[in-house]
Write an enzyme that holds these catalytic residues in place. Structure first.
Site, PDB file in Angstrom:
ATOM      1  N   SER A 155      24.745 -13.399  12.651  1.00 27.57           N
ATOM      2  CA  SER A 155      25.385 -14.650  11.734  1.00 27.57           C
ATOM      3  C   SER A 155      26.562 -14.811  12.612  1.00 27.57           C
ATOM      4  CB  SER A 155      25.801 -13.865  10.320  1.00 27.57           C
ATOM      5  OG  SER A 155      26.403 -14.940   9.682  1.00 27.57           O
ATOM      6  N   TYR A 168      29.203  -8.145   4.534  1.00 21.88           N
ATOM      7  CA  TYR A 168      28.215  -8.921   5.451  1.00 21.88           C
ATOM      8  C   TYR A 168      28.495  -9.066   6.751  1.00 21.88           C
ATOM      9  CZ  TYR A 168      25.048 -12.903   6.368  1.00 21.88           C
ATOM     10  OH  TYR A 168      24.269 -13.896   6.929  1.00 21.88           O
TER      11      TYR A 168
HETATM   12  N1  LIG Z   1      21.081 -19.142   5.237  1.00 24.35           N
HETATM   13  C1  LIG Z   1      22.241 -18.820   6.128  1.00 24.35           C
HETATM   14  O1  LIG Z   1      23.477 -19.606   5.933  1.00 24.35           O
HETATM   15  C2  LIG Z   1      22.282 -18.145   7.111  1.00 24.35           C
HETATM   16  C3  LIG Z   1      23.264 -17.860   7.980  1.00 24.35           C
HETATM   17  C4  LIG Z   1      23.429 -17.018   9.129  1.00 24.35           C
HETATM   18  C5  LIG Z   1      22.467 -16.018   9.179  1.00 24.35           C
HETATM   19  N2  LIG Z   1      21.578 -15.970   7.981  1.00 24.35           N
HETATM   20  C6  LIG Z   1      20.596 -14.579   8.003  1.00 24.35           C
HETATM   21  O2  LIG Z   1      19.459 -15.282   8.282  1.00 24.35           O
HETATM   22  C7  LIG Z   1      18.438 -14.387   7.760  1.00 24.35           C
HETATM   23  C8  LIG Z   1      17.255 -15.142   7.074  1.00 24.35           C
HETATM   24  O3  LIG Z   1      18.149 -15.554   5.967  1.00 24.35           O
HETATM   25  P1  LIG Z   1      17.539 -17.086   5.265  1.00 24.35           P
HETATM   26  O4  LIG Z   1      18.558 -17.899   5.322  1.00 24.35           O
HETATM   27  O5  LIG Z   1      16.271 -17.342   5.569  1.00 24.35           O
HETATM   28  O6  LIG Z   1      17.581 -16.767   3.777  1.00 24.35           O
HETATM   29  P2  LIG Z   1      16.508 -16.408   2.698  1.00 24.35           P
HETATM   30  O7  LIG Z   1      17.084 -15.791   1.369  1.00 24.35           O
HETATM   31  O8  LIG Z   1      15.651 -17.538   2.242  1.00 24.35           O
HETATM   32  O9  LIG Z   1      15.309 -15.494   3.542  1.00 24.35           O
HETATM   33  C9  LIG Z   1      15.518 -14.027   3.488  1.00 24.35           C
HETATM   34  C10 LIG Z   1      14.229 -13.295   3.334  1.00 24.35           C
HETATM   35  O10 LIG Z   1      14.618 -11.815   3.804  1.00 24.35           O
HETATM   36  C11 LIG Z   1      13.668 -11.185   2.639  1.00 24.35           C
HETATM   37  N3  LIG Z   1      14.382  -9.887   2.458  1.00 24.35           N
HETATM   38  C12 LIG Z   1      15.608  -9.644   1.962  1.00 24.35           C
HETATM   39  N4  LIG Z   1      15.855  -8.188   1.688  1.00 24.35           N
HETATM   40  C13 LIG Z   1      14.728  -7.849   2.315  1.00 24.35           C
HETATM   41  C14 LIG Z   1      14.161  -6.364   2.465  1.00 24.35           C
HETATM   42  N5  LIG Z   1      14.889  -5.315   2.074  1.00 24.35           N
HETATM   43  N6  LIG Z   1      12.952  -5.954   2.820  1.00 24.35           N
HETATM   44  C15 LIG Z   1      12.235  -7.129   3.442  1.00 24.35           C
HETATM   45  N7  LIG Z   1      12.505  -8.378   3.254  1.00 24.35           N
HETATM   46  C16 LIG Z   1      13.706  -8.701   2.690  1.00 24.35           C
HETATM   47  C17 LIG Z   1      13.963 -11.798   1.314  1.00 24.35           C
HETATM   48  O11 LIG Z   1      12.853 -11.671   0.438  1.00 24.35           O
HETATM   49  C18 LIG Z   1      13.666 -13.158   2.177  1.00 24.35           C
HETATM   50  O12 LIG Z   1      12.256 -13.784   2.133  1.00 24.35           O
HETATM   51  C19 LIG Z   1      19.080 -13.312   7.031  1.00 24.35           C
HETATM   52  O13 LIG Z   1      19.451 -12.323   7.938  1.00 24.35           O
HETATM   53  C20 LIG Z   1      20.450 -13.799   6.743  1.00 24.35           C
HETATM   54  O14 LIG Z   1      21.574 -12.988   6.656  1.00 24.35           O
HETATM   55  C21 LIG Z   1      21.604 -16.727   7.043  1.00 24.35           C
END
Ligand SMILES: NC(=O)c1ccc[n+]([C@@H]2O[C@H](COP(=O)([O-])OP(=O)(O)OC[C@H]3O[C@@H](n4cnc5c(N)ncnc54)[C@H](O)[C@@H]3O)[C@@H](O)[C@H]2O)c1
Length: 275
Positions: A155, A168
């Site tokens: 991130s 985080y």
């Molecule tokens: N959305 C943002 O602003 C953002 C920014 C930077 C990084 N990220 C990172 O991007 C990645 C994807 O996030 P997103 O934005 O698609 O959010 P999201 O919540 O839509 O997707 C995350 C997915 O991970 C799954 N998940 C969570 N914990 C889990 C576990 N213990 N085992 C298996 N699956 C699990 C969830 O069920 C979900 O489907 C994450 O690592 C998040 O930290 C997100």
């Protein structure tokens, strides 16, 4: 002919959001997919997480592209379950070339107010879960003897600081250390390892009431528009948030022939937010 014709990718967090976008982006380029997701609520997370129906939608959409997909409901905290998913997927699809360690949670809280369960669950999923993912999956890439590519979703919060994200940021910064060591260890086998660092991405992780309130604590019922106006402060390019596809494009570059000599790198995708 797609850029990833004949390749197989394992993706965690594939039920929705960025993970689903990556699955579709890679499938469009010819890859078959092993899709892993918890599909259940983690107790410390303040927004609804993915469901089995979400994972079923990813399966449907990948199949509509004419690609094969093997779904597994598995927790990245459970090494045995991850290994079973990777083993079954690689056996069914015949190989493994690409691993996208994308699953993650967000559970903002001020550092000194945060309870122990919130800290522990964050580190268990967002840091240790990535190690378990590569431990379960990468041996299949090694066994193929053809090299491959691992992309870890970190991130922008690994590089810049935001209040209430100490756990985080610590997890996401830890992933950079994990990535660098792994990149060095796996380079002789032609397996590349990189991290991507998105700033705010418009997925259900942020498009929810809890996030709107954090960005606009002054409003009783903040809307998405209120959130977006506040989020504009975190970017230089004139947008409030990235789309999941913006991250998928960066990942496609890293896992394809175009990125064949890129390893050990930290790819910022932040609309200039760090500047
Ligand atoms: N959305 C943002 O602003 C953002 C920014 C930077 C990084 N990220 C990172 O991007 C990645 C994807 O996030 P997103 O934005 O698609 O959010 P999201 O919540 O839509 O997707 C995350 C997915 O991970 C799954 N998940 C969570 N914990 C889990 C576990 N213990 N085992 C298996 N699956 C699990 C969830 O069920 C979900 O489907 C994450 O690592 C998040 O930290 C997100």
């Amino acid at each position: 002919m797609g850029q990833l014709e004949g390749k197989v990718a394992l993706i965690t967090g594939a039920a929705r959001g960025q993970g689903r976008s990556h699955a579709l982006a890679l499938a469009r380029e010819g890859a078959d997919i092993i899709a892993v997701d918890l599909c259940a609520q983690a107790p410390t997370v303040p927004y609804p997480m993915a469901t089995p129906e979400d994972l079923a939608r990813t399966v449907r959409e990948v199949e509509e592209l004419g690609r094969r997909i093997i779904p597994s409901q598995a927790d990245v905290r459970d090494l045995a379950a991850l290994s079973a998913a990777a083993d079954a997927g690689a056996a069914e699809l015949g190989r493994l070339d690409i691993v996208l360690a994308n699953a993650g949670i967000s559970s903002p809280a001020p550092t000194l107010d945060m309870d122990e369960a919130t800290w522990d669950e964050m580190i268990d999923i967002n840091l240790t879960g990535v190690w378990k993912t590569v431990k379960a999956a990468v041996p299949h890439i090694i066994r193929g003897g053809r090299g491959g590519s691992v992309v870890i979703t970190s991130s922008a919060a690994a590089m810049i600081t935001l209040e209430s994200l100490a756990h985080y940021s610590a997890a996401k910064a830890g992933l950079v250390g994990l990535m660098r060591v792994l990149a060095k260890e796996l380079a002789p086998l032609s397996i590349r390892v990189n991290t991507v660092h998105p700033s705010i991405v418009a997925t259900e992780m942020v498009l929810n009431e809890a996030t709107y309130r954090r960005f606009r604590p002054d409003l009783a019922h903040p809307t998405r528009a209120d959130f977006e106006a506040a989020a504009r402060r975190l970017t230089r390019l004139p947008i409030p948030a990235l789309e999941a596809s913006d991250v998928s494009h960066a990942i496609l570059y890293l896992v394809s022939e175009a990125g064949r000599y890129v390893t050990g790198s930290t790819q910022m995708i932040d609309a200039g937010g760090r500047l």
